[in-house]
Structures are given as C-alpha cells and as structure tokens.
Design an enzyme around this catalytic site. Structure first.
Site, PDB file in Angstrom:
ATOM      1  N   HIS A 107       1.003  -1.120  -0.110  1.00 37.56           N
ATOM      2  CA  HIS A 107       0.020   0.014   0.056  1.00 37.56           C
ATOM      3  C   HIS A 107       0.803   1.186   0.013  1.00 37.56           C
ATOM      4  O   HIS A 107       2.208   0.930   0.182  1.00 37.56           O
ATOM      5  CB  HIS A 107      -0.975   0.093   1.432  1.00 37.56           C
ATOM      6  CG  HIS A 107      -2.096  -0.803   1.400  1.00 37.56           C
ATOM      7  ND1 HIS A 107      -2.004  -2.264   1.388  1.00 37.56           N
ATOM      8  CD2 HIS A 107      -3.306  -0.703   0.942  1.00 37.56           C
ATOM      9  CE1 HIS A 107      -3.190  -2.769   1.323  1.00 37.56           C
ATOM     10  NE2 HIS A 107      -4.161  -1.819   0.974  1.00 37.56           N
ATOM     11  N   LYS A 137      -0.375   4.585   4.701  1.00 38.91           N
ATOM     12  CA  LYS A 137      -1.170   3.649   5.471  1.00 38.91           C
ATOM     13  C   LYS A 137      -0.351   3.221   6.875  1.00 38.91           C
ATOM     14  O   LYS A 137       0.764   3.156   7.128  1.00 38.91           O
ATOM     15  CB  LYS A 137      -1.317   2.407   4.699  1.00 38.91           C
ATOM     16  CG  LYS A 137      -2.278   1.434   5.293  1.00 38.91           C
ATOM     17  CD  LYS A 137      -2.534   0.403   4.315  1.00 38.91           C
ATOM     18  CE  LYS A 137      -3.648  -0.756   4.668  1.00 38.91           C
ATOM     19  NZ  LYS A 137      -4.744   0.170   5.434  1.00 38.91           N
TER      20      LYS A 137
END
Length: 268
Positions: free
Chosen positions: A157, A161
């Site tokens: 990600h 995050k």
C-alpha cells in the site's frame, strides 16, 4: 422509492472525498452530510468543492449525533476508536453503518456486533467485488490443497497507510485458515527477522510493503515443492472501494438489524 440519504465519516480525507463524489453519481442515494473531528479546518466547509464537485449546500459538521437523526446511513473509513463511537450513535439512530475501517481488534469486533442488534452494519476489510471474489477463491484453494502447500499473503500500500498487515490481507488470511480448518490467530506469522529457523508446516505468513502512492495490491501464494499458485488483485483507484461501499449501503437499507459482510451483499 425515496433516495437514501448518506453521510460520509471523515469526509475531507482522501477516501472521504472519493465517497462524496461516488454517492453524488450513484442512482438511489444522495449526499446528505459529512463529518470531521472537532477542531478540523474543514468543519463548516461545503462538501462539494472538496470532492471536486460544485457546491452542494451541505457543510461538514463535527456533531455526528445531530446528523445521524436526519439520514438513513453512514459510510465510515476512519479509525477504530472513531468507528466504535459512530457505531454506538448509529445504533441509537437505527441507521445503516457501512464500515471499511481497518486495524480493529477482536474486542472491537464484539462491540460492533453488539451495536448491530439495533443497526445494520456491513463491515469488510475490502469493499471491492474483485477482492471478495478473491477471498472466496482463496478459501476454496486452501481447502483443496494440503499442508504440502505453504500459504503466504503479500500486500503493498501507499506510504501513508498506518496499519499492517492491511485489513484485506488479514481477510485473505482468515479465508485461507477457514479453508484449512485452522484458527488464523494460532497460525499467523506476521514478521520474520534474523535467524528464524525453518518454516513451520501449516503456518500462514504475511509480508507487508509500503511505498509511493500504491492504492492496494494483494497476492496469496500457495507454494508447493515443485509448483506455485499465485492469486493476485491490484486496485487502481479508490473509486473501486467507494463503489462497493455505496452498493453495500443501498443493499442494507431494507435489511433487518444485523452484522453483515460484503459476501452477504454480493451473494457469495
């Protein structure tokens, strides 16, 4: 039938803005509000321009209690603590609560299930059709292959995050564990460093990558002695998750109070 009035929790964030835009373009519902934490610079601002839309005449509020009495549902991609607070208020208001928040504990899940006695909660580690199909496939493949095939879940990600492994990775790990008749909490290996020794047969490993602007990539690897099966999903836009979340809200509108998942929404 009247349009479903939906509000977005954390409406000024990246996902929140995408949700506002998606709701405004989806038949059967309309944007009816948005929230941000008290003290946020976005409180009082119109939701439209923040989402790349004309002014909607609807401003962001830091008072969810009043807002929830005027709508039929909320979509919540926030933090575990905020989601639990919103779940209690949504239960009081008897409205739909779609949850895409990740990083929640087993204790948090129990609190959500208690709230679902009065509201309709739809919660998933990932709201996309593709990922939920992937989850169903992982469960079937894990059930078909014995422990000669090692299972590893790899995810990547964007650098912003804050939780790891991702909620989707854990959802995929749970599916693999269910397919094998195991408890993920007893067989998950979430980090490896140094001299770890040989891999234990039956463990389910996780690897986490972070960097750049990656929306979300997930692979489940079934590694045998002389062959390997890899199943992968790559998300290219947050709109993917927003579309699924809005679909879930519309699906839940006429359902009885309960704790649902995207598998229920998609009939999987």
């Amino acid at each position: 039938m009247a349009e479903m009035r939906l509000a977005v929790i954390g409406a000024a964030g990246r996902m929140g803005r995408t949700l506002v835009h998606t709701i405004s373009e989806t038949e059967g519902c309309r944007v009816a509000g948005g929230t941000e934490r008290s003290g946020s610079e976005f409180v009082g601002q119109d939701l439209g321009p923040l989402a790349g839309l004309p002014e909607l005449g609807i401003t962001i509020t830091d008072d969810p209690l009043e807002l929830f009495t005027q709508i039929e549902g909320i979509i919540d991609f926030s933090t575990p603590a905020a989601t639990l607070e919103h779940a209690e208020l949504a239960a009081q208001a008897r409205i739909v609560h779609v949850i895409g928040t990740t990083g929640m504990t087993e204790d948090d899940e129990q609190k959500l299930k208690a709230a679902a006695r009065h509201s309709r909660i739809v919660k998933a580690g990932n709201m996309s059709l593709g990922v939920n199909l992937l989850t169903a496939l992982v469960r079937k493949v894990a059930a078909a292959l014995d422990e000669d095939f090692d299972i590893e879940v790899v995810e990547m990600h964007h650098k912003h995050k804050v939780d790891a492994p991702s909620g989707t990775a854990l959802m995929l790990g749970e599916a693999a564990a269910e397919g094998r008749g195991l408890r993920l909490s007893e067989r998950a290996v979430r980090s490896r460093d140094g001299i770890t020794g040989a891999r234990n047969s039956g463990d389910i490993g996780f690897a986490t990558l972070r960097g750049g602007s990656v929306v979300g990539e997930h692979s489940v690897i079934f590694a045998g002695n002389s062959e390997r099966i890899e199943i992968t999903h790559k998300a290219e836009s947050r709109a993917l998750f927003a579309n699924g979340a809005v679909k879930a809200a519309l699906w839940a509108m006429d359902k009885k109070p309960g704790y649902y998942s995207m598998m229920d929404v998609l009939g999987l």
